[in-house]
Motif scaffolding. Structure first.
Motif, PDB file in Angstrom:
ATOM      1  N   ILE A  28       0.838  -1.198   0.000  1.00 33.12           N
ATOM      2  CA  ILE A  28       0.000   0.000   0.000  1.00 33.12           C
ATOM      3  C   ILE A  28       0.875   1.250   0.000  1.00 33.12           C
ATOM      4  CG2 ILE A  28      -1.737   1.308   1.270  1.00 33.12           C
ATOM      5  CD1 ILE A  28      -2.762  -1.366   2.371  1.00 33.12           C
ATOM      6  N   LYS A  29       0.680   2.120  -0.987  1.00 31.60           N
ATOM      7  CA  LYS A  29       1.477   3.335  -1.140  1.00 31.60           C
ATOM      8  C   LYS A  29       0.754   4.575  -0.614  1.00 31.60           C
ATOM      9  CE  LYS A  29       4.416   0.686  -3.131  1.00 31.60           C
ATOM     10  NZ  LYS A  29       5.555   0.187  -2.317  1.00 31.60           N
ATOM     11  N   ALA A  30      -0.563   4.538  -0.591  1.00 31.34           N
ATOM     12  CA  ALA A  30      -1.348   5.678  -0.098  1.00 31.34           C
ATOM     13  C   ALA A  30      -2.741   5.191   0.248  1.00 31.34           C
ATOM     14  CB  ALA A  30      -1.409   6.793  -1.137  1.00 31.34           C
ATOM     15  N   MET A  31      -3.402   5.917   1.164  1.00 33.25           N
ATOM     16  CA  MET A  31      -4.758   5.569   1.588  1.00 33.25           C
ATOM     17  C   MET A  31      -5.629   6.818   1.656  1.00 33.25           C
ATOM     18  SD  MET A  31      -4.108   2.971   4.771  1.00 33.25           S
ATOM     19  CE  MET A  31      -3.677   1.257   4.552  1.00 33.25           C
ATOM     20  N   TRP A  32      -6.903   6.668   1.301  1.00 38.19           N
ATOM     21  CA  TRP A  32      -7.880   7.741   1.440  1.00 38.19           C
ATOM     22  C   TRP A  32      -9.122   7.171   2.119  1.00 38.19           C
ATOM     23  CZ3 TRP A  32      -4.965   6.693  -2.838  1.00 38.19           C
ATOM     24  CH2 TRP A  32      -4.057   7.698  -3.245  1.00 38.19           C
ATOM     25  N   VAL A  33      -9.487   7.766   3.238  1.00 38.46           N
ATOM     26  CA  VAL A  33     -10.624   7.303   4.035  1.00 38.46           C
ATOM     27  C   VAL A  33     -11.829   8.187   3.723  1.00 38.46           C
ATOM     28  CG1 VAL A  33     -11.488   6.830   6.348  1.00 38.46           C
ATOM     29  CG2 VAL A  33      -9.031   6.565   5.851  1.00 38.46           C
ATOM     30  N   TYR A  34     -12.996   7.574   3.476  1.00 35.50           N
ATOM     31  CA  TYR A  34     -14.161   8.325   3.024  1.00 35.50           C
ATOM     32  C   TYR A  34     -15.345   8.190   3.976  1.00 35.50           C
ATOM     33  CZ  TYR A  34     -11.619   8.596  -1.361  1.00 35.50           C
ATOM     34  OH  TYR A  34     -10.666   8.840  -2.311  1.00 35.50           O
ATOM     35  N   SER A  35     -16.105   9.264   4.032  1.00 38.89           N
ATOM     36  CA  SER A  35     -17.365   9.281   4.785  1.00 38.89           C
ATOM     37  C   SER A  35     -18.257  10.328   4.150  1.00 38.89           C
ATOM     38  CB  SER A  35     -17.124   9.612   6.260  1.00 38.89           C
ATOM     39  OG  SER A  35     -16.501  10.877   6.384  1.00 38.89           O
ATOM     40  N   LEU A  36     -19.547  10.280   4.481  1.00 42.11           N
ATOM     41  CA  LEU A  36     -20.472  11.297   3.980  1.00 42.11           C
ATOM     42  C   LEU A  36     -20.246  12.630   4.673  1.00 42.11           C
ATOM     43  CD1 LEU A  36     -23.864   9.374   3.667  1.00 42.11           C
ATOM     44  CD2 LEU A  36     -22.491  10.293   1.788  1.00 42.11           C
TER      45      LEU A  36
END
Length: 289
Positions: A279-287
């Motif tokens: 894993i090189k990068a992560m993006w966490v999502y929510s409303l």
């Protein structure tokens, strides 16, 4: 003399009637011959057409039977050869080398490449992030950059999963997200999706996000809270170059992955520690609140 003249006129009339009768008979004979000849030619042409249709039907049945009896390896080789012979784009043909699951997509390319993409997904279940495959024939032929979603659209497909799932909105399809990415210049000339797309594009679908490389504990907490995580991964279990995947669940060290390029990978359960280094990068999502 009157009798002689009268007799001559009668003979002339008889001769004229004879010639007229003969001409009518000749015309009738010729017409009949022409009609018979035409009918004969028509019958011959019809017979030849039926024979040609039977040959074509027989050839088609033979091909279908041969294809039915093909081994998976033989079918793969045939589809790849046909794709090359028909001049399919290089990226489409290479799908077969990357993942044999794409064989139906490649085989149907010529027939379906110009059809419009689906306007909606299947129903989106509340609280779940749907698994969407980029080479799904419902949207895989849609354009992305200077290629198509099936070949280069892992990024838009991941965003479609997250946006459709969190919003419970089946109208958010990979084709529509890919169009947004192309229109807003989030894809480079080699059809790689810029990381900025992951940071910024979600707001178009009422999503907030943050970026960072999370610990396993943080990953578990975010997923437990219903916050899917898009990851950019390097060479390893999911790609030879670069790829995007979605983490959708975590339990006791195991993580659930939605891989937009592989049904098989998406059905597996992965040990987080085994893939963490990829894993090189992560993006966490929510409303957005």
């Amino acid at each position: 003399q009157r009798k002689i003249r009268k007799s001559k006129r009668k003979q002339q009339v008889k001769r004229q009637l004879y010639f007229i009768t003969a001409a009518v008979i000749c015309v009738g004979i010729i017409s009949t011959a022409l009609i018979l000849r035409t009918r004969k030619e028509e019958a011959k042409e019809a017979a030849a057409k039926i024979e040609q249709q039977n040959r074509e039907k027989s050839a088609k049945e033979n091909i279908e039977q041969e294809e039915k009896n093909e081994t998976p390896e033989e079918r793969l080789a045939r589809v790849k050869e046909d794709a090359g012979r028909k001049g399919y784009p290089k990226g489409v043909i290479e799908l077969l080398d990357k993942n044999e699951e794409t064989i139906d997509f490649v085989e149907d390319y010529e027939e379906k490449k110009d059809l419009p993409a689906a306007e909606t997904l299947d129903a989106v279940t509340q609280g779940e992030i749907p698994l969407l495959i980029q080479w799904d024939e419902r949207w895989g032929y849609a354009p992305y950059g200077n290629s198509i979603v099936a070949v280069s659209g892992c990024g838009p497909t991941c965003m479609a999963m997250v946006a459709a799932g969190l919003n419970k909105d089946p109208s958010i399809t990979p084709a529509k997200v890919a169009a947004y990415g192309t229109e807003n210049h989030y894809v480079d000339e080699d059809n790689n999706t810029y990381w900025a797309f992951m940071r910024e594009a979600g707001s178009n679908w009422n999503l907030s996000s943050y970026e960072g490389v999370l610990t396993e504990e943080q990953v578990g907490a975010e997923l437990a809270a219903g916050h899917p995580i898009i990851c950019s991964v390097g060479p390893g279990d999911f790609t030879q170059n670069g790829h995007f995947i979605v983490l959708t669940g975590y339990e006791n060290g195991f993580v659930k992955v939605n891989d937009p390029f592989s049904q098989k990978n998406s059905e597996a359960t992965w040990v987080f520690k085994d893939i963490a280094d990829q894993i090189k990068a992560m993006w966490v999502y929510s409303l957005k609140q």
